[in-house]
Design an enzyme around this catalytic site. Structure first.
Site, PDB file in Angstrom:
ATOM      1  N   LYS A  25      42.900  44.252  44.728  1.00 56.27           N
ATOM      2  CA  LYS A  25      43.758  43.540  45.675  1.00 56.27           C
ATOM      3  C   LYS A  25      44.998  44.366  46.009  1.00 56.27           C
ATOM      4  CE  LYS A  25      44.051  38.914  45.491  1.00 56.27           C
ATOM      5  NZ  LYS A  25      43.168  38.287  46.479  1.00 56.27           N
TER       6      LYS A  25
HETATM    7  C1  LIG Z   1      39.191  39.740  50.131  1.00 57.62           C
HETATM    8  C2  LIG Z   1      38.947  38.716  49.076  1.00 57.62           C
HETATM    9  N1  LIG Z   1      37.710  38.546  48.606  1.00 57.62           N
HETATM   10  C3  LIG Z   1      37.435  37.629  47.649  1.00 57.62           C
HETATM   11  C4  LIG Z   1      38.438  36.834  47.126  1.00 57.62           C
HETATM   12  C5  LIG Z   1      38.132  35.886  46.004  1.00 57.62           C
HETATM   13  O1  LIG Z   1      38.583  36.462  44.792  1.00 57.62           O
HETATM   14  P1  LIG Z   1      38.967  35.593  43.545  1.00 57.62           P
HETATM   15  O2  LIG Z   1      37.796  34.723  43.259  1.00 57.62           O
HETATM   16  O3  LIG Z   1      39.186  36.565  42.441  1.00 57.62           O
HETATM   17  O4  LIG Z   1      40.173  34.822  43.899  1.00 57.62           O
HETATM   18  C6  LIG Z   1      39.745  36.971  47.609  1.00 57.62           C
HETATM   19  C7  LIG Z   1      40.829  36.128  47.162  1.00 57.62           C
HETATM   20  O5  LIG Z   1      41.352  36.119  46.164  1.00 57.62           O
HETATM   21  C8  LIG Z   1      40.012  37.949  48.580  1.00 57.62           C
HETATM   22  O6  LIG Z   1      41.255  38.137  49.027  1.00 57.62           O
END
Ligand SMILES: Cc1ncc(COP(=O)(O)O)c(C=O)c1O
Length: 303
Positions: free
Chosen positions: A151
């Protein structure tokens, strides 16, 4: 409530004081990484539970490493920064937490530190409405250009363009294909579809975030519903003939999809598997499934 408190480099400060310089590397070049984390209030247990806190902290370490940011952060400080922010604001409701590590230096694009840590937590509920989505004309950033696996804030400009394009076209949201033309994910959520009764999701090599909710649902499908999730490449045209589809993520939780490019899915949304997995997920995050209590960190320590 009056002004809420944020965590900023070891201190809890009022919202208006949680600022960084306009010439910081984070502002100039987007050199920051973050986590989106949920905390769920259990009325029955009178406790606020952070969902999979350690997994989020570990992913933040991966993000810092991949983006070559220098820091002296420890797992303890990362955990503590979130828990202290929640306690200070005395939340007794569902909350979304954003934890950000940023390069504060006013340097050129190669600056690697110093790195600051900030946490903001605010009440948030999802609408849960089934979404009409489109396939984006924007392509997901490939791992060879930027790392979608982690992220990094700058990654989100790719998703931002896709989300804005979808809104302009009258859609609720969108899913992006990767450079190989396979389904990847949404701007801010992982993606599942159901074909022939099989829950299916793109693999972690499809230019997607290593989503914690995705991993959680794969496990819950197996252990609670006796279904093995197929983690495989998904073609664009499979979207149009799927029985069900949904997004998942810390922010989006489990959000059903009703149609793709105006073609309704096989089952009216939410379909039976989407409803089943959403129900299991929400029971787990609220502390109602003892076998998954290890995923929850109590904020007030009453449970
Ligand atoms: C681009 C993206 N993909 C997937 C997710 C889902 O990830 P997570 O389940 O770790 O929150 C997120 C959000 O958090 C995201 O920003």
């Amino acid at each position: 409530m009056s002004e809420r408190y944020l965590y900023m480099n070891g201190r809890l400060v009022p919202y208006s004081e949680a600022t960084i310089h306009v010439q910081s590397n984070a502002v100039k070049y987007g050199t920051s990484v973050f986590e989106g984390v949920r905390a769920y209030w259990s009325e029955r247990q009178q406790e606020l539970y952070v969902f999979r806190l350690d997994e989020h902290c570990r992913r933040l370490f991966d993000s810092l490493k991949l983006m070559r940011m220098d820091h002296e952060l420890t797992l303890d400080e990362m955990r503590h920064s979130i828990l202290e922010t929640l306690r200070k604001n005395e939340y007794r409701e569902d909350v979304h937490v954003r934890q950000t590590a940023y390069v504060a230096a006013d340097g050129n694009v190669e600056a690697t530190g110093p790195t600051g840590l900030a946490v903001d937590a605010r009440p948030r509920k999802m609408a849960g409405k089934a979404l009409d989505i489109c396939v984006s004309s924007w392509v997901r950033i490939p791992d060879t250009a930027m790392p979608p696996r982690i992220k990094c804030s700058a990654n989100y400009q790719n998703g931002r363009l896709a989300a804005l394009e979808a809104k302009a076209g009258g859609y609720d949201y969108t899913v992006l294909l990767n450079t190989r033309g396979k389904v990847s994910e949404a701007p801010g959520a992982a993606f599942f579809l159901v074909r022939g009764g099989v829950p299916t999701t793109p693999p972690l090599t499809a230019d997607v975030l290593e989503s914690i909710t995705r991993t959680t649902l794969v496990q819950l499908f197996r252990e609670q519903h006796g279904l093995t999730v197929a983690e495989r490449d998904v073609d664009r045209t499979e979207l149009y003939v799927a029985e069900e589809a949904f997004f998942c993520g810390s922010g989006w939780e489990v959000t059903p999809v009703a149609s793709v490019d105006r073609l309704p899915l096989g089952q009216p949304a939410p379909g039976p598997l989407t409803r089943a997995i959403a129900d299991t997920y929400f029971r787990a995050v609220r502390g109602e499934m003892p076998e998954y209590r290890g995923w929850l960190t109590p904020v007030y320590g009453r449970a």
